[in-house]
Design a protein around this motif. Structure first.
Motif, PDB file in Angstrom:
ATOM      1  N   ALA A   1     -19.231 -31.258 -10.165  1.00  0.00           N
ATOM      2  CA  ALA A   1     -19.279 -29.862  -9.737  1.00  0.00           C
ATOM      3  C   ALA A   1     -19.498 -29.765  -8.230  1.00  0.00           C
ATOM      4  N   GLY A   2     -20.330 -30.645  -7.680  1.00  0.00           N
ATOM      5  CA  GLY A   2     -20.558 -30.633  -6.246  1.00  0.00           C
ATOM      6  C   GLY A   2     -19.319 -31.012  -5.466  1.00  0.00           C
ATOM      7  N   LEU A   3     -18.613 -32.047  -5.940  1.00  0.00           N
ATOM      8  CA  LEU A   3     -17.377 -32.454  -5.262  1.00  0.00           C
ATOM      9  C   LEU A   3     -16.315 -31.365  -5.356  1.00  0.00           C
ATOM     10  N   VAL A   4     -16.185 -30.743  -6.534  1.00  0.00           N
ATOM     11  CA  VAL A   4     -15.197 -29.671  -6.696  1.00  0.00           C
ATOM     12  C   VAL A   4     -15.499 -28.541  -5.726  1.00  0.00           C
ATOM     13  N   SER A   5     -16.778 -28.240  -5.537  1.00  0.00           N
ATOM     14  CA  SER A   5     -17.150 -27.192  -4.591  1.00  0.00           C
ATOM     15  C   SER A   5     -16.719 -27.560  -3.176  1.00  0.00           C
ATOM     16  N   LEU A   6     -16.921 -28.828  -2.791  1.00  0.00           N
ATOM     17  CA  LEU A   6     -16.531 -29.269  -1.447  1.00  0.00           C
ATOM     18  C   LEU A   6     -15.013 -29.347  -1.281  1.00  0.00           C
ATOM     19  N   LEU A   7     -14.291 -29.490  -2.404  1.00  0.00           N
ATOM     20  CA  LEU A   7     -12.816 -29.544  -2.352  1.00  0.00           C
ATOM     21  C   LEU A   7     -12.187 -28.167  -2.186  1.00  0.00           C
ATOM     22  N   SER A   8     -12.988 -27.130  -2.185  1.00  0.00           N
ATOM     23  CA  SER A   8     -12.448 -25.778  -2.040  1.00  0.00           C
ATOM     24  C   SER A   8     -11.596 -25.675  -0.776  1.00  0.00           C
ATOM     25  N   PRO A   9     -10.457 -24.945  -0.829  1.00  0.00           N
ATOM     26  CA  PRO A   9      -9.635 -24.743   0.374  1.00  0.00           C
ATOM     27  C   PRO A   9     -10.415 -24.143   1.533  1.00  0.00           C
ATOM     28  N   THR A  10     -11.572 -23.512   1.237  1.00  0.00           N
ATOM     29  CA  THR A  10     -12.405 -22.951   2.305  1.00  0.00           C
ATOM     30  C   THR A  10     -12.978 -24.060   3.183  1.00  0.00           C
ATOM     31  N   PHE A  11     -13.286 -25.228   2.571  1.00  0.00           N
ATOM     32  CA  PHE A  11     -13.903 -26.333   3.309  1.00  0.00           C
ATOM     33  C   PHE A  11     -12.926 -27.480   3.573  1.00  0.00           C
ATOM     34  N   THR A  12     -11.969 -27.667   2.656  1.00  0.00           N
ATOM     35  CA  THR A  12     -10.999 -28.759   2.789  1.00  0.00           C
ATOM     36  C   THR A  12      -9.643 -28.169   3.129  1.00  0.00           C
ATOM     37  N   ASN A  13      -9.270 -28.307   4.374  1.00  0.00           N
ATOM     38  CA  ASN A  13      -8.042 -27.689   4.856  1.00  0.00           C
ATOM     39  C   ASN A  13      -6.834 -28.574   4.560  1.00  0.00           C
ATOM     40  N   VAL A  14      -5.847 -27.990   3.878  1.00  0.00           N
ATOM     41  CA  VAL A  14      -4.589 -28.679   3.585  1.00  0.00           C
ATOM     42  C   VAL A  14      -3.471 -27.922   4.289  1.00  0.00           C
ATOM     43  N   SER A  15      -2.656 -28.627   5.013  1.00  0.00           N
ATOM     44  CA  SER A  15      -1.580 -27.964   5.756  1.00  0.00           C
ATOM     45  C   SER A  15      -0.321 -28.814   5.718  1.00  0.00           C
ATOM     46  N   GLY A  16       0.776 -28.230   6.202  1.00  0.00           N
ATOM     47  CA  GLY A  16       2.045 -28.949   6.255  1.00  0.00           C
ATOM     48  C   GLY A  16       3.067 -28.356   5.303  1.00  0.00           C
ATOM     49  N   LEU A  17       4.241 -28.958   5.318  1.00  0.00           N
ATOM     50  CA  LEU A  17       5.374 -28.489   4.507  1.00  0.00           C
ATOM     51  C   LEU A  17       5.994 -29.664   3.780  1.00  0.00           C
ATOM     52  N   SER A  18       6.189 -29.508   2.486  1.00  0.00           N
ATOM     53  CA  SER A  18       6.946 -30.504   1.729  1.00  0.00           C
ATOM     54  C   SER A  18       8.409 -30.100   1.799  1.00  0.00           C
ATOM     55  N   PRO A  19       9.259 -30.879   2.487  1.00  0.00           N
ATOM     56  CA  PRO A  19      10.659 -30.474   2.680  1.00  0.00           C
ATOM     57  C   PRO A  19      11.364 -30.216   1.354  1.00  0.00           C
ATOM     58  N   GLY A  20      12.227 -29.180   1.355  1.00  0.00           N
ATOM     59  CA  GLY A  20      12.932 -28.808   0.141  1.00  0.00           C
ATOM     60  C   GLY A  20      14.421 -29.060   0.223  1.00  0.00           C
ATOM     61  N   ILE A  21      15.048 -29.058  -0.917  1.00  0.00           N
ATOM     62  CA  ILE A  21      16.506 -29.113  -1.019  1.00  0.00           C
ATOM     63  C   ILE A  21      16.965 -27.866  -1.764  1.00  0.00           C
ATOM     64  N   LEU A  22      18.241 -27.535  -1.606  1.00  0.00           N
ATOM     65  CA  LEU A  22      18.794 -26.352  -2.258  1.00  0.00           C
ATOM     66  C   LEU A  22      19.442 -26.743  -3.577  1.00  0.00           C
ATOM     67  N   ALA A  23      19.287 -25.890  -4.564  1.00  0.00           N
ATOM     68  CA  ALA A  23      19.822 -26.168  -5.900  1.00  0.00           C
ATOM     69  C   ALA A  23      20.321 -24.871  -6.519  1.00  0.00           C
ATOM     70  N   LEU A  24      21.385 -24.982  -7.301  1.00  0.00           N
ATOM     71  CA  LEU A  24      21.931 -23.831  -8.008  1.00  0.00           C
ATOM     72  C   LEU A  24      21.858 -24.076  -9.508  1.00  0.00           C
ATOM     73  N   PRO A  25      21.168 -23.226 -10.247  1.00  0.00           N
ATOM     74  CA  PRO A  25      21.160 -23.375 -11.707  1.00  0.00           C
ATOM     75  C   PRO A  25      22.506 -22.966 -12.296  1.00  0.00           C
ATOM     76  N   ASN A  26      22.949 -23.690 -13.305  1.00  0.00           N
ATOM     77  CA  ASN A  26      24.150 -23.332 -14.041  1.00  0.00           C
ATOM     78  C   ASN A  26      23.728 -22.415 -15.177  1.00  0.00           C
ATOM     79  N   LEU A  27      24.114 -21.138 -15.101  1.00  0.00           N
ATOM     80  CA  LEU A  27      23.652 -20.159 -16.073  1.00  0.00           C
ATOM     81  C   LEU A  27      24.313 -20.321 -17.435  1.00  0.00           C
ATOM     82  N   THR A  28      25.303 -21.211 -17.525  1.00  0.00           N
ATOM     83  CA  THR A  28      25.950 -21.474 -18.809  1.00  0.00           C
ATOM     84  C   THR A  28      25.299 -22.644 -19.528  1.00  0.00           C
ATOM     85  N   THR A  29      25.072 -23.748 -18.798  1.00  0.00           N
ATOM     86  CA  THR A  29      24.560 -24.960 -19.438  1.00  0.00           C
ATOM     87  C   THR A  29      23.056 -25.102 -19.312  1.00  0.00           C
ATOM     88  N   GLY A  30      22.449 -24.380 -18.383  1.00  0.00           N
ATOM     89  CA  GLY A  30      21.030 -24.536 -18.148  1.00  0.00           C
ATOM     90  C   GLY A  30      20.699 -25.679 -17.208  1.00  0.00           C
TER      91      GLY A  30
END
Length: 663
Positions: free
Chosen positions: A327-356
């Motif tokens: 419980a103490g560690l989870v409290s310290l892991l809060s985004p208020t105290f543990t700052n996470v930043s950056g971007l996970s690069p993405g790719i573009l995708a198109l769903p096929n509405l016929t086949t799923g």
């Protein structure tokens, strides 16, 4: 006229049908019925003139495929009225067509009431007025001139045309002149010119036509024609605005009268609109903002698990910690105290509405320009010949070029997928833990490193990380911050395409009672990729949605006693389909049709009965081969059950008995 039948059903055990049924908010209906009433009244006020009034009404209950998905017509009514006036060589007419949608609905379109489909309204009216005069200018010259006006006035109460409801009128005006010159008894020349104006496109078009017909012998003719024509975008192509599906994401179909531009930053880079609940509707770079992802992992995952459960799992890994320590560690892991930043690069995708399925690494979307009129140029060479009054042969070869072809509804807005999200989140979280001195010291006392703790935390949540984090959407279809972005289907013009084809037909009177007939059609191409469309680098593609080859061969035998038999086989080659939510390759099929007719004229003058059976040799393969049971898709192709379009059910044998009475 009235007809009623049970339509073929979709099978939820069929993987092809299952995709179509997945988004339905109500069960499919399989009842089919149609009714119609027509009448005509003619008044001849002189030997040279008459006035004809006609009108009618038709209603339909049926399952119908459309560019936005499967529709259910429930009492869809159609009313028309027409008045024609003719005096000598002057002709004029005016007619009106009006729709009434009844209780029709889109299967994938839900109301706020669970299990209830949203009805659509269509009270649209089309008015048309035409006038034409036909004159001979000497024994060899004939001229026809005319004008016409067509007014389309949609009225859908926002259910089909949505936000375009008050600006969707289409008015078209046209005038034409045609000249037929009989140069010799065996040679005719036709020249024509037409001009049209469309208020939506706001452009005047000229359409020339020329034809030469040569008749070297009686019963034989050759013709060469050139035609330049245009077609204006339809009301739906221009102004459609309707939700086509709601599960798992909202899919909206939009008309392209004014075009669409994609969300971009000041530097011109594409932006995505977030699907994450804690950033819903906000724009960001193509990828996943790791602070937003970590907030979800922490507040919806880590804090939702009992610390005692986490402690037990860690103790199994040899980490000496109790529930209070977790419980103490989870409290310290809060985004208020543990700052996470950056971007996970993405790719573009198109769903096929016929086949799923989902197509990954698709090309970035290209802005959709306002729809232009499609220009079609066609050169055609034809022959028709009658040999010995027994064999009739027709051959037509053509070459067609289309510019600004208005394609079917296509999914244009890609999803943003982050294939390395777990890895990138783990690295960013490890950095955040390292920068949190209190947390770093606490885990150090347990003999753990920031990277190990980050891996443990992300491991707990990895199965629940979002598959798609955003949608690249059009500025003109942005519902705003706090509202989920939508996948968008729309129409666009395709640059240039050309294809050639040949149509062949014959009828041979073998005897006075037996005739043999056949026809075949071939097109040079049924699918056009981005290079063939002159749209390299765009990822655009277009299908004719029709087979490149199909043919029919049959025979008719008349017994001489009023009984006749017609049997014919028809083959349709496999072909690709791209039409709104329907995409795939339709397998080839071969069918045999039979018609038995009996003329009862001797007993009841004017009465005839016909029994027509389509797909006579259809059989359910699963009754002959148990290994195919429960897999209707295996029946496609060859004889047997088949589809005639992606999104439609497997079809079997159809019988129809018709009585015709002429008086």
């Amino acid at each position: 006229m009235y007809g009623q039948a049970d339509d073929w059903k979709m099978d939820p055990n069929d993987p092809v049908d299952a995709v179509q049924l997945a988004g339905d908010v109500v069960p499919r209906k399989n009842d089919y019925s149609k009714a119609g009433l027509n009448g005509t009244l003619e008044y001849r006020f002189s030997d040279r003139g008459s006035v004809i009034a006609s009108g009618g009404y038709a209603a339909l209950d049926a399952t119908v495929l459309s560019g936005i998905g499967t529709l259910q017509a429930v009492g869809f009514g159609y009313t028309y009225g027409q008045v024609r006036f003719q005096y000598d060589r002057f002709f004029a007419q005016a007619y009106m067509n009006k729709n009434r949608a009844g209780d029709s609905f889109v299967y994938d379109q839900a109301t706020d009431v669970p299990g209830e489909a949203k009805p659509v309204v269509d009270n649209g009216v089309m008015y048309n007025v035409q006038a034409q005069y036909d004159a001979d200018l000497g024994p060899r010259q004939n001229v026809i001139a005319g004008i016409d006006l067509e007014l389309t006035r949609p009225d859908t109460k926002g259910t089909i045309l949505g936000r375009n409801e008050d600006s969707d009128d289409i008015s078209e005006y046209g005038a034409y002149v045609q000249s037929l010159t009989r140069i010799t008894p065996k040679l005719d020349l036709t020249l024509a010119l037409r001009g049209d104006y469309n208020n939506v496109v706001d452009k005047f078009q000229l359409s020339p036509r020329a034809a030469v017909v040569v008749k070297p012998l009686d019963g034989h003719s050759f013709r060469v024609t050139y035609n330049r024509a245009f077609s204006s975008p339809s009301s739906n192509s221009n102004f459609l605005d309707i939700v086509a599906a709601t599960d798992p994401l909202v899919v909206r179909a939009r008309g392209s009268a004014h075009g669409f531009t994609w969300e971009r930053d000041a530097a011109g880079n594409l932006l995505a609109t977030s699907l994450l609940p804690n950033r819903l509707g906000q724009t960001h770079a193509i990828g996943a903002e790791l602070d937003a992802i970590y907030e979800l992992v922490y507040y919806q995952g880590l804090t939702a698990v009992d610390p005692a459960v986490i402690a037990g799992l860690l103790q199994q890994q040899g980490i000496p910690i109790n529930a209070q320590g977790v419980a103490g560690l989870v409290s310290l892991l809060s985004p208020t105290f543990t700052n996470v930043s950056g971007l996970s690069p993405g790719i573009l995708a198109l769903p096929n509405l016929t086949t799923g399925a989902t197509d990954l690494n698709v090309a970035p979307p290209v802005d959709v320009k306002p729809l232009a009129q499609t220009i079609t140029q066609t050169v055609e060479v034809g022959y028709k010949g009658l040999f010995e009054n027994r064999l009739l042969v027709t051959v037509d070869a053509y070459w067609t070029k289309k510019e600004n072809f208005v394609g079917p509804l296509l999914l244009e807005s890609p999803l943003v997928i982050t294939p390395n999200l777990a890895r990138d989140l783990t690295a960013a979280l490890a950095t955040g833990i390292q920068n949190n001195a209190t947390l770093a010291g606490a885990i150090g006392q347990l003999g753990l490193t920031p990277a190990q703790v980050a891996a443990i935390v992300v491991g707990f949540a990895e199965a629940d990380l979002p598959a798609a984090v955003g949608i690249v959407q059009a500025v003109e279809n942005d519902p705003g911050v706090g509202v989920a972005p939508e996948l968008m289907l729309t129409y666009r013009n395709f640059g240039n395409l050309s294809y050639a084809g040949i149509d062949f037909g014959f009828e041979f009177m073998a005897t006075d009672r037996l005739s043999i007939f056949g026809n075949a059609s071939w097109v040079s191409d049924d699918f056009f990729d981005e290079d063939e469309l002159d749209e390299s680098g765009t990822g655009l593609e277009l299908a004719l949605n029709a087979s490149a080859f199909k043919g029919r061969l049959g025979a008719t035998f008349e017994t001489g006693s009023g009984l006749s038999f017609t049997v014919a086989g028809r083959y349709t080659d496999a072909f690709p389909i791209r039409s709104g939510p329907y995409a795939g390759v339709l397998p080839s099929y071969t069918l045999v049709d039979l018609n038995v007719g009996y003329d009862l004229g001797d007993a009841v003058p004017g009465l005839r009965l016909d029994l027509g059976i389509s797909n006579l040799l259809s059989w359910r393969a699963d009754t002959k081969d148990p290994s195919w049971a429960g897999n209707p898709a295996a029946l496609e192709g060859g004889f047997g059950y088949h589809r005639e379009f992606i999104g439609g059910p497997l079809m079997g044998r159809l019988g129809m008995l018709r009585a015709t009475y002429n008086f």
